[in-house]
Scaffold this motif. Structure first.
Motif, PDB file in Angstrom:
ATOM      1  N   SER A 179       0.851  -1.180   0.000  1.00  0.00           N
ATOM      2  CA  SER A 179       0.000   0.000   0.000  1.00  0.00           C
ATOM      3  C   SER A 179       0.888   1.232   0.000  1.00  0.00           C
ATOM      4  O   SER A 179       2.053   1.168   0.377  1.00  0.00           O
ATOM      5  N   PHE A 180       0.320   2.373  -0.428  1.00  0.00           N
ATOM      6  CA  PHE A 180       1.126   3.582  -0.582  1.00  0.00           C
ATOM      7  C   PHE A 180       0.520   4.756   0.167  1.00  0.00           C
ATOM      8  O   PHE A 180      -0.702   4.898   0.249  1.00  0.00           O
ATOM      9  N   GLY A 181       1.408   5.600   0.690  1.00  0.00           N
ATOM     10  CA  GLY A 181       0.991   6.844   1.314  1.00  0.00           C
ATOM     11  C   GLY A 181       0.737   7.906   0.264  1.00  0.00           C
ATOM     12  O   GLY A 181       0.761   7.651  -0.936  1.00  0.00           O
ATOM     13  N   THR A 182       0.512   9.112   0.729  1.00  0.00           N
ATOM     14  CA  THR A 182       0.226  10.233  -0.163  1.00  0.00           C
ATOM     15  C   THR A 182       1.506  10.688  -0.872  1.00  0.00           C
ATOM     16  O   THR A 182       2.577  10.719  -0.270  1.00  0.00           O
ATOM     17  N   ALA A 183       1.373  11.047  -2.142  1.00  0.00           N
ATOM     18  CA  ALA A 183       2.528  11.507  -2.903  1.00  0.00           C
ATOM     19  C   ALA A 183       3.029  12.839  -2.364  1.00  0.00           C
ATOM     20  O   ALA A 183       2.245  13.731  -2.036  1.00  0.00           O
ATOM     21  N   ALA A 184       4.346  12.958  -2.259  1.00  0.00           N
ATOM     22  CA  ALA A 184       4.983  14.208  -1.841  1.00  0.00           C
ATOM     23  C   ALA A 184       5.781  14.753  -3.019  1.00  0.00           C
ATOM     24  O   ALA A 184       6.591  14.037  -3.610  1.00  0.00           O
ATOM     25  N   VAL A 185       5.573  16.011  -3.371  1.00  0.00           N
ATOM     26  CA  VAL A 185       6.264  16.647  -4.497  1.00  0.00           C
ATOM     27  C   VAL A 185       7.610  17.185  -4.029  1.00  0.00           C
ATOM     28  O   VAL A 185       7.690  17.875  -3.015  1.00  0.00           O
TER      29      VAL A 185
ATOM     30  N   THR B 238       3.945   6.929   6.937  1.00  0.00           N
ATOM     31  CA  THR B 238       3.690   6.829   5.489  1.00  0.00           C
ATOM     32  C   THR B 238       3.863   8.175   4.802  1.00  0.00           C
ATOM     33  O   THR B 238       3.429   8.354   3.661  1.00  0.00           O
ATOM     34  N   SER B 239       4.489   9.128   5.501  1.00  0.00           N
ATOM     35  CA  SER B 239       4.679  10.465   4.942  1.00  0.00           C
ATOM     36  C   SER B 239       6.153  10.722   4.638  1.00  0.00           C
ATOM     37  O   SER B 239       7.044  10.077   5.190  1.00  0.00           O
ATOM     38  N   ILE B 240       6.404  11.700   3.742  1.00  0.00           N
ATOM     39  CA  ILE B 240       7.761  12.094   3.370  1.00  0.00           C
ATOM     40  C   ILE B 240       7.872  13.612   3.461  1.00  0.00           C
ATOM     41  O   ILE B 240       6.992  14.341   3.009  1.00  0.00           O
ATOM     42  N   THR B 241       8.973  14.073   4.047  1.00  0.00           N
ATOM     43  CA  THR B 241       9.310  15.491   4.003  1.00  0.00           C
ATOM     44  C   THR B 241      10.655  15.629   3.306  1.00  0.00           C
ATOM     45  O   THR B 241      11.476  14.717   3.317  1.00  0.00           O
ATOM     46  N   PHE B 242      10.880  16.802   2.705  1.00  0.00           N
ATOM     47  CA  PHE B 242      12.107  17.040   1.947  1.00  0.00           C
ATOM     48  C   PHE B 242      12.854  18.259   2.460  1.00  0.00           C
ATOM     49  O   PHE B 242      12.250  19.224   2.944  1.00  0.00           O
ATOM     50  N   GLY B 243      14.178  18.201   2.324  1.00  0.00           N
ATOM     51  CA  GLY B 243      15.016  19.356   2.599  1.00  0.00           C
ATOM     52  C   GLY B 243      15.082  20.259   1.382  1.00  0.00           C
ATOM     53  O   GLY B 243      14.208  20.215   0.507  1.00  0.00           O
TER      54      GLY B 243
END
Length: 218
Positions: free
Chosen positions: A24-30, A73-78
């Motif tokens: 399963s996949f989390g929400t897409a992060a741009v 299931t989330s991603i944050t970016f620098g």
């Protein structure tokens, strides 16, 4: 990590979770407004930390990298960092399993005669920095890939298709020294076929199709 062509070529990433034989996949992060030719690798020494190198469609296809952090299931970016101010193709990345936060990216540098090039990156928190780029092959280079020796800190092998030598598969060894590559990236070897079966530590004879010795007289 992927390019979403249905959304204007944006670079996106999603966390996948495996449960038995399902995913399963989390929400897409741009992470970029236009990202192509990307690669992705996790730091095996830092949980949830990864780097995506990509060519930035909004910046003349410059080689760019960004640090991502997984939480649930989330991603944050620098903040994205340019490591090659020229057209950057065939990106591939690998982390040194012996040194936290250290990786090597290899690529075809369109801003320098399409030479095969390698660069050391360092992750610190959500930031990424780079040492000086080193040419690993001074001719047209295609499809470079890189992998570390898990038993020797900083040592890696890059393989590539040598466009300057009838597209032969070629390999070269590299060594990280601090944030730079040692300058002795000179020992290249063509990939060939052994003429017989050999046991470990035996001297082997390798046959190359079309191999010619030009260093002869008479």
């Amino acid at each position: 990590a992927y390019t979403d062509q249905a959304d204007g070529g944006k670079g996106k990433a999603r966390v996948g979770t495996i449960a038995g034989t399902s995913v399963s996949f989390g929400t897409a992060a741009v992470f970029a407004a236009g990202a192509y030719g990307l690669s992705v690798a996790f730091d095996p020494n830092t949980s949830g930390k990864f780097v995506i190198p990509y060519k930035d469609q909004g910046a003349s296809l410059y080689g760019t990298a960004i640090v991502g952090t997984v939480s649930g299931t989330s991603i944050t970016f620098g903040t994205a960092v340019v490591f090659n101010a020229g057209s950057t193709v065939y990106l591939h990345i690998a982390f040194d399993p012996n040194t936290a936060g250290k990786f090597v990216a290899v690529y075809k540098d369109g801003g320098n005669s399409n030479y095969g090039t390698a660069i050391v990156g360092t992750v610190s928190g959500t930031s990424v920095s780079f040492g000086a780029a080193v040419v690993l092959h001074a001719a047209s280079t295609m499809f470079p890939s890189v992998a570390f020796d898990p038993n020797t800190s900083g040592k890696f092998v890059a393989v590539y298709e040598d466009g300057g030598n009838p597209n032969y598969g070629t390999a070269i060894m590299g060594q990280i020294a601090s944030t730079v590559l040692t300058p002795n990236l000179t020992s290249t070897n063509f990939l060939g076929t052994s003429t017989a079966a050999y046991t470990n530590a035996q001297t082997a004879t390798i046959m190359l199709q079309g191999g010619i010795s030009t260093n002869q007289t008479g």
